[in-house]
Design an enzyme around this catalytic site. Structure first.
Site, PDB file in Angstrom:
ATOM      1  CB  CYS A 123     -63.916 -33.014 -23.550  1.00  0.00           C
ATOM      2  SG  CYS A 123     -62.384 -32.919 -23.678  1.00  0.00           S
ATOM      3  CG  HIS A 265     -65.390 -32.753 -27.326  1.00  0.00           C
ATOM      4  ND1 HIS A 265     -64.950 -31.447 -27.484  1.00  0.00           N
ATOM      5  CD2 HIS A 265     -64.517 -33.616 -27.060  1.00  0.00           C
ATOM      6  CE1 HIS A 265     -63.640 -31.494 -27.082  1.00  0.00           C
ATOM      7  NE2 HIS A 265     -63.312 -32.957 -26.656  1.00  0.00           N
ATOM      8  CG  ASN A 295     -60.057 -31.386 -27.860  1.00  0.00           C
ATOM      9  OD1 ASN A 295     -60.937 -30.692 -27.060  1.00  0.00           O
ATOM     10  ND2 ASN A 295     -59.876 -32.680 -27.436  1.00  0.00           N
TER      11      ASN A 295
HETATM   12  O1  UT7 Z   1     -61.229 -34.793 -26.286  1.00  0.00           O
HETATM   13  C1  UT7 Z   1     -60.764 -36.013 -25.867  1.00  0.00           C
HETATM   14  C2  UT7 Z   1     -59.440 -35.787 -25.800  1.00  0.00           C
HETATM   15  N1  UT7 Z   1     -58.819 -36.304 -27.165  1.00  0.00           N
HETATM   16  C3  UT7 Z   1     -57.803 -37.313 -27.471  1.00  0.00           C
HETATM   17  O2  UT7 Z   1     -57.428 -37.625 -26.430  1.00  0.00           O
HETATM   18  C4  UT7 Z   1     -57.371 -37.585 -28.747  1.00  0.00           C
HETATM   19  C5  UT7 Z   1     -57.939 -38.730 -29.154  1.00  0.00           C
HETATM   20  N2  UT7 Z   1     -57.066 -39.567 -29.967  1.00  0.00           N
HETATM   21  C6  UT7 Z   1     -56.776 -39.051 -31.359  1.00  0.00           C
HETATM   22  O3  UT7 Z   1     -57.374 -38.004 -31.826  1.00  0.00           O
HETATM   23  C7  UT7 Z   1     -55.665 -39.807 -32.071  1.00  0.00           C
HETATM   24  O4  UT7 Z   1     -55.526 -41.165 -31.509  1.00  0.00           O
HETATM   25  C8  UT7 Z   1     -54.603 -39.040 -32.363  1.00  0.00           C
HETATM   26  C9  UT7 Z   1     -54.787 -37.778 -33.172  1.00  0.00           C
HETATM   27  C10 UT7 Z   1     -53.919 -38.552 -30.836  1.00  0.00           C
HETATM   28  C11 UT7 Z   1     -53.362 -40.091 -32.999  1.00  0.00           C
HETATM   29  O5  UT7 Z   1     -53.793 -40.490 -34.184  1.00  0.00           O
HETATM   30  P1  UT7 Z   1     -53.658 -41.969 -34.449  1.00  0.00           P
HETATM   31  O6  UT7 Z   1     -54.559 -42.213 -35.868  1.00  0.00           O
HETATM   32  O7  UT7 Z   1     -54.482 -42.845 -33.306  1.00  0.00           O
HETATM   33  O8  UT7 Z   1     -52.349 -42.189 -34.528  1.00  0.00           O
HETATM   34  P2  UT7 Z   1     -51.525 -43.264 -33.712  1.00  0.00           P
HETATM   35  O9  UT7 Z   1     -51.328 -42.774 -32.269  1.00  0.00           O
HETATM   36  O10 UT7 Z   1     -51.850 -44.662 -33.948  1.00  0.00           O
HETATM   37  O11 UT7 Z   1     -49.998 -43.057 -34.146  1.00  0.00           O
HETATM   38  C12 UT7 Z   1     -49.747 -43.527 -35.780  1.00  0.00           C
HETATM   39  C13 UT7 Z   1     -48.289 -42.861 -35.911  1.00  0.00           C
HETATM   40  C14 UT7 Z   1     -47.059 -43.558 -34.855  1.00  0.00           C
HETATM   41  O12 UT7 Z   1     -46.143 -43.845 -35.475  1.00  0.00           O
HETATM   42  P3  UT7 Z   1     -45.697 -45.301 -35.652  1.00  0.00           P
HETATM   43  O13 UT7 Z   1     -45.872 -45.959 -34.523  1.00  0.00           O
HETATM   44  O14 UT7 Z   1     -46.736 -45.911 -36.695  1.00  0.00           O
HETATM   45  O15 UT7 Z   1     -44.296 -45.544 -36.418  1.00  0.00           O
HETATM   46  C15 UT7 Z   1     -47.010 -42.298 -33.891  1.00  0.00           C
HETATM   47  O16 UT7 Z   1     -45.651 -42.139 -33.608  1.00  0.00           O
HETATM   48  O17 UT7 Z   1     -48.287 -41.868 -36.006  1.00  0.00           O
HETATM   49  C16 UT7 Z   1     -47.152 -41.067 -35.209  1.00  0.00           C
HETATM   50  N3  UT7 Z   1     -47.593 -39.868 -34.515  1.00  0.00           N
HETATM   51  C17 UT7 Z   1     -47.168 -38.817 -34.995  1.00  0.00           C
HETATM   52  N4  UT7 Z   1     -46.547 -38.470 -36.556  1.00  0.00           N
HETATM   53  C18 UT7 Z   1     -46.513 -37.160 -36.941  1.00  0.00           C
HETATM   54  C19 UT7 Z   1     -48.020 -39.486 -33.544  1.00  0.00           C
HETATM   55  N5  UT7 Z   1     -48.356 -38.210 -33.400  1.00  0.00           N
HETATM   56  C20 UT7 Z   1     -47.778 -37.565 -34.657  1.00  0.00           C
HETATM   57  C21 UT7 Z   1     -47.816 -36.420 -35.066  1.00  0.00           C
HETATM   58  N6  UT7 Z   1     -47.057 -36.311 -36.341  1.00  0.00           N
HETATM   59  N7  UT7 Z   1     -47.962 -35.481 -34.362  1.00  0.00           N
END
Ligand code: UT7
Length: 338
Positions: A123, A265, A295
């Site tokens: 990125c 970004h 992204n």
């Molecule tokens: O450019 C650099 C590249 N970018 C990245 O690598 C992304 C950086 N990270 C992020 O943008 C965020 O961490 C995400 C959008 C990927 C995830 O958001 P979050 O608020 O950090 O969620 P989380 O990973 O803490 O997950 C919360 C919950 C989990 O369920 P439980 O364990 O609380 O029951 C996940 O399994 O949300 C669940 N989950 C989803 N639910 C619905 C994860 N992905 C999804 C989804 N839809 N697509």
């Protein structure tokens, strides 16, 4: 000779004389994704700010997107392709392993005079590229450069993994940098770049290289796609964006009041909001277009800049900052007086 804001002295400045972007026509909405994996429009919007992303067809490639963005930027700069001296393409989804995507773009543009290469800083590829082109323009070796960020991330996305497939999109953005001796146009004032290889596994695609060559079957086929540790990346992203912008402000002796726009970004609207809150930057000085594109990795900053400029939200003389963060880990920023 004139001094820049950061105190360096060079007879030449690298100014942005043109910009352009190009995305595939086909889009994939959050509702479309909810039919493919266990997710919802609401979850994606609230957690990321993304509403849709543009996705290439099988026949649309990274070089094609890059070429179209470049043509628009060159036209705006009124620079003929045959006069381009350097082409740098930030990409982690190249046309093929080799030659570089930049070779294909050079050929498509008929930019015979240029030397060309790809830059794999994920990125941060575009921001790194601007910094490299800046050095060659300031030291007098070249008069201009085409810096492009182009990605077809959909081609390495695991469409069964809801934690990653909701995030990414395809597209390309480009700027033309040109030598200027006009004292009133500072152009690229300062660039900073940083990396931390310790976190390489937080965001990666393990296939296609020397570790896992195409000939050797992978024990886990999902390794042919991007894999992310979302939370880890999230925390690092906020921290490094704040650090990069603060470093630039301090180095250039500027305050947030001097900045007209932050072009970050577009990785997640919440990451950008959290970082800019810590930087005390008001919302109207932070450009956001992630809702439309998702992204797009290296393409994200130049697409955002092109959108921002076309919306008339920045003008000649404004000081803006490009900032990016991504796999590697890599991060960096460019301070630019337009
Ligand atoms: O450019 C650099 C590249 N970018 C990245 O690598 C992304 C950086 N990270 C992020 O943008 C965020 O961490 C995400 C959008 C990927 C995830 O958001 P979050 O608020 O950090 O969620 P989380 O990973 O803490 O997950 C919360 C919950 C989990 O369920 P439980 O364990 O609380 O029951 C996940 O399994 O949300 C669940 N989950 C989803 N639910 C619905 C994860 N992905 C999804 C989804 N839809 N697509």
């Amino acid at each position: 000779m004139h001094s820049s804001i950061d105190g360096t002295v060079s007879p030449y400045r690298a100014v942005i004389s043109g910009h352009g972007s190009f995305v595939p026509e086909k889009t994939l909405t959050n509702a479309d994704l909810a039919k493919m994996v266990d997710t919802s429009d609401e979850w994606i919007k609230v957690r990321t700010g993304i509403e849709k992303r543009h996705i290439t067809t099988d026949s649309e490639t990274t070089a094609l997107l890059a070429t179209e963005a470049a043509k628009i930027a060159l036209k705006k700069a009124e620079l003929a392709a045959e006069d381009v001296e350097l082409i740098i393409i930030g990409t982690i989804t190249p046309e093929m392993v080799f030659p570089s995507t930049a070779s294909f773009v050079q050929r498509a543009l008929n930019a015979k005079k240029a030397w060309v290469f790809d830059l794999a800083a994920a990125c941060s590829g575009f921001v790194y590229g601007v910094s490299i082109a800046q050095q060659f323009i300031e030291n007098g070796r070249i008069k201009n450069a085409l810096v492009i960020g182009a990605e077809t991330l959909s081609k390495i996305t695991d469409w069964t993994d809801r934690t990653s497939c909701i995030l990414f999109g395809d597209g390309a953005g480009a700027v033309v940098l040109e030598r200027s001796e006009d004292k009133n146009r500072k152009g690229i004032v300062y660039s900073m770049m940083a990396s931390d290889g310790d976190y390489w596994e937080a965001l990666c695609c393990k296939a296609y290289g020397s570790l896992n060559p195409a000939k050797k079957p992978l024990s886990d086929p999902s390794q042919t796609c991007m894999q992310i540790k979302g939370r880890e990346v999230y925390q690092q992203a906020v921290r490094r964006i704040v650090e990069a912008v603060n470093h630039c402000l301090k180095h250039c002796n500027l305050s947030t009041d001097d900045i007209s726009m932050l072009i970050s970004h577009q990785m997640n609207a919440r990451i950008i909001e959290s970082a800019t809150k810590r930087l005390n930057l008001p919302k109207e000085k932070v450009f956001l277009n992630i809702a439309e594109y998702g992204n797009t990795s290296a393409a994200s900053v130049p697409i955002a800049f092109d959108d921002c400029a076309r919306q008339g939200r920045v003008k000649r003389g404004d000081i803006i900052i490009f900032v990016a963060f991504g796999a590697g880990l890599t991060w960096g920023a460019n301070v630019i007086q337009l």
